[in-house]
Design a protein around this motif. Structure first.
Motif, PDB file in Angstrom:
ATOM      1  N   SER A 164       4.045 -10.050   3.729  1.00  0.00           N
ATOM      2  CA  SER A 164       3.882  -9.235   3.061  1.00  0.00           C
ATOM      3  C   SER A 164       4.735  -8.728   1.959  1.00  0.00           C
ATOM      4  N   VAL A 175      -6.387 -12.245   1.800  1.00  0.00           N
ATOM      5  CA  VAL A 175      -5.558 -11.026   2.178  1.00  0.00           C
ATOM      6  C   VAL A 175      -6.116 -10.795   3.424  1.00  0.00           C
ATOM      7  N   ASP A 194      -3.078   0.288   1.345  1.00  0.00           N
ATOM      8  CA  ASP A 194      -2.449  -0.798   0.973  1.00  0.00           C
ATOM      9  C   ASP A 194      -2.965  -1.995   1.323  1.00  0.00           C
ATOM     10  N   SER A 195      -4.599  -2.730   1.844  1.00  0.00           N
ATOM     11  CA  SER A 195      -5.144  -3.742   1.637  1.00  0.00           C
ATOM     12  C   SER A 195      -5.287  -3.855   0.318  1.00  0.00           C
ATOM     13  N   THR A 196      -6.652  -2.918   0.008  1.00  0.00           N
ATOM     14  CA  THR A 196      -6.873  -3.102  -1.728  1.00  0.00           C
ATOM     15  C   THR A 196      -6.435  -3.385  -2.720  1.00  0.00           C
ATOM     16  N   THR A 228     -12.479  -9.902   5.482  1.00  0.00           N
ATOM     17  CA  THR A 228     -12.097  -8.368   6.318  1.00  0.00           C
ATOM     18  C   THR A 228     -12.992  -8.674   7.418  1.00  0.00           C
ATOM     19  N   VAL A 277      -3.073  -4.632  -2.302  1.00  0.00           N
ATOM     20  CA  VAL A 277      -2.881  -6.129  -2.357  1.00  0.00           C
ATOM     21  C   VAL A 277      -4.030  -7.229  -3.174  1.00  0.00           C
ATOM     22  N   GLY A 334     -10.436 -11.946  -0.266  1.00  0.00           N
ATOM     23  CA  GLY A 334      -9.950 -11.007   0.793  1.00  0.00           C
ATOM     24  C   GLY A 334     -11.030 -11.189   2.167  1.00  0.00           C
ATOM     25  N   ASN A 381      -0.407 -10.181   4.099  1.00  0.00           N
ATOM     26  CA  ASN A 381      -1.272  -8.444   4.702  1.00  0.00           C
ATOM     27  C   ASN A 381      -0.706  -7.266   3.567  1.00  0.00           C
ATOM     28  N   GLY A 382      -1.482  -6.049   3.479  1.00  0.00           N
ATOM     29  CA  GLY A 382      -0.463  -4.710   3.353  1.00  0.00           C
ATOM     30  C   GLY A 382       0.482  -3.937   3.991  1.00  0.00           C
ATOM     31  N   PHE A 423      -7.908  -7.834   4.645  1.00  0.00           N
ATOM     32  CA  PHE A 423      -8.737  -7.021   3.894  1.00  0.00           C
ATOM     33  C   PHE A 423      -9.132  -6.097   5.076  1.00  0.00           C
ATOM     34  N   SER A 424      -8.559  -4.615   5.101  1.00  0.00           N
ATOM     35  CA  SER A 424      -9.588  -3.514   6.012  1.00  0.00           C
ATOM     36  C   SER A 424     -10.378  -2.283   5.265  1.00  0.00           C
TER      37      SER A 424
END
Length: 287
Positions: free
Chosen positions: A149, A27, A34-36, A54, A38, A52, A125-126, A29-30
């Motif tokens: 996505s 993932v 959204d990404s959290t 980052t 996912v 994840g 992605n998210g 992961f930012s």
């Protein structure tokens, strides 16, 4: 734990099934909501076969990397930090309206190149359903690198993402959008380490001093700072002591002019100057 609607509960089961079918998942992961979501779904669906990832770069706002590490630990997902080098790309530094394309291309190129190292089959992605209606050049980069996505594929929108985060008691369920610092630089004004660091310091100052959660410091041409805050917070900035404090700090950071945007805080306000034709092209590429 808040209950989910029947419709969203069904979408959640679809999301988990989709992620299971992907196999081993990485993932992007930012630490945004959204990404959290996912990442949480990937951990539930894939367990130790989810990771994840980052990206750490100059365009990441202060505190976001630390938050990503805390969230990954809370979720229980394997976590890895990589360094991206978008600032080495002249096309990114030009800061045209497709800047995000070059940033995401750098990220996804690195992720695809690390698939064997990460031991994953699919990168996700998210992006959610609402992202189709905005100027998102990065979605073209995702398409070119075969990034999936899952939220978009299932048809989950931003409000539903927040409902899922709340359902899972994730602390970011009501977190404001936190795009990269480069998005604060006006199109056509070159992105430089100095400018993004100036914006970061200015925003951190306003958050700390005024206890604001939602704000933007837009870096316009000629070292002009355009401050966006919610309308109800605007009068606080204009109080004599606060106004002088902000002016003094922003001048110290290198801004020559300081303005307050009378329209208040709004995500993506820089896109208002993007020609309609480019927005239509971007939307078509994302579909």
């Amino acid at each position: 734990m808040p209950a989910l609607s029947t419709e969203l509960a069904y979408k959640l089961e679809q999301l988990l099934d989709l992620l299971r079918n992907y196999g081993r998942v990485a993932v992007a992961f930012s630490a945004g909501v959204d990404s959290t979501v996912v990442a949480k779904a990937a951990q539930l669906a894939c367990g130790d076969q989810a990771v994840g990832v980052t990206s750490s770069s100059l365009s990441l706002a202060s505190g976001e990397l630390e938050e990503a590490k805390r969230l990954a630990e809370l979720i229980g997902i394997r976590h890895q930090v990589i360094t991206t080098d978008e600032f080495e790309n002249p096309d990114y530094l030009k800061n045209q309206s497709n800047r995000c394309y070059f940033c995401k291309t750098e990220l996804y190129t690195q992720l695809v190149g690390r698939q064997q190292e990460l031991k994953v089959d699919v990168i996700v992605n998210g992006a959610n359903l609402d992202d189709q209606g905005d100027h998102r050049p990065g979605m073209q980069a995702a398409k070119e690198h075969e990034i999936r996505s899952p939220l978009l594929e299932i048809g989950i929108n931003k409000q539903e993402v927040r409902e899922l985060a709340h359902y899972w008691e994730l602390p970011v369920w009501d977190k404001p959008a936190t795009p990269c610092l480069s998005s604060r630089i006006a199109y056509g004004v070159s992105v430089t380490p100095e400018r993004v660091q100036r914006v970061d310091a200015a925003e951190q100052f306003l958050k700390t001093e005024l206890n604001l959660r939602e704000l933007r410091v837009r870096h316009e041409a000629n070292q002009l700072a355009r401050i966006e805050v919610p309308l109800e917070a605007m009068t606080r900035l204009l109080e004599p002591t606060t106004r002088e404090q902000i002016s003094r700090k922003f001048h110290e950071l290198g801004f020559e002019y300081i303005t307050i945007d009378l329209e208040g805080f709004r995500s993506g306000s820089m896109n208002a100057i993007v020609p309609l034709e480019q927005l239509q092209i971007a939307a078509g590429n994302a579909n």
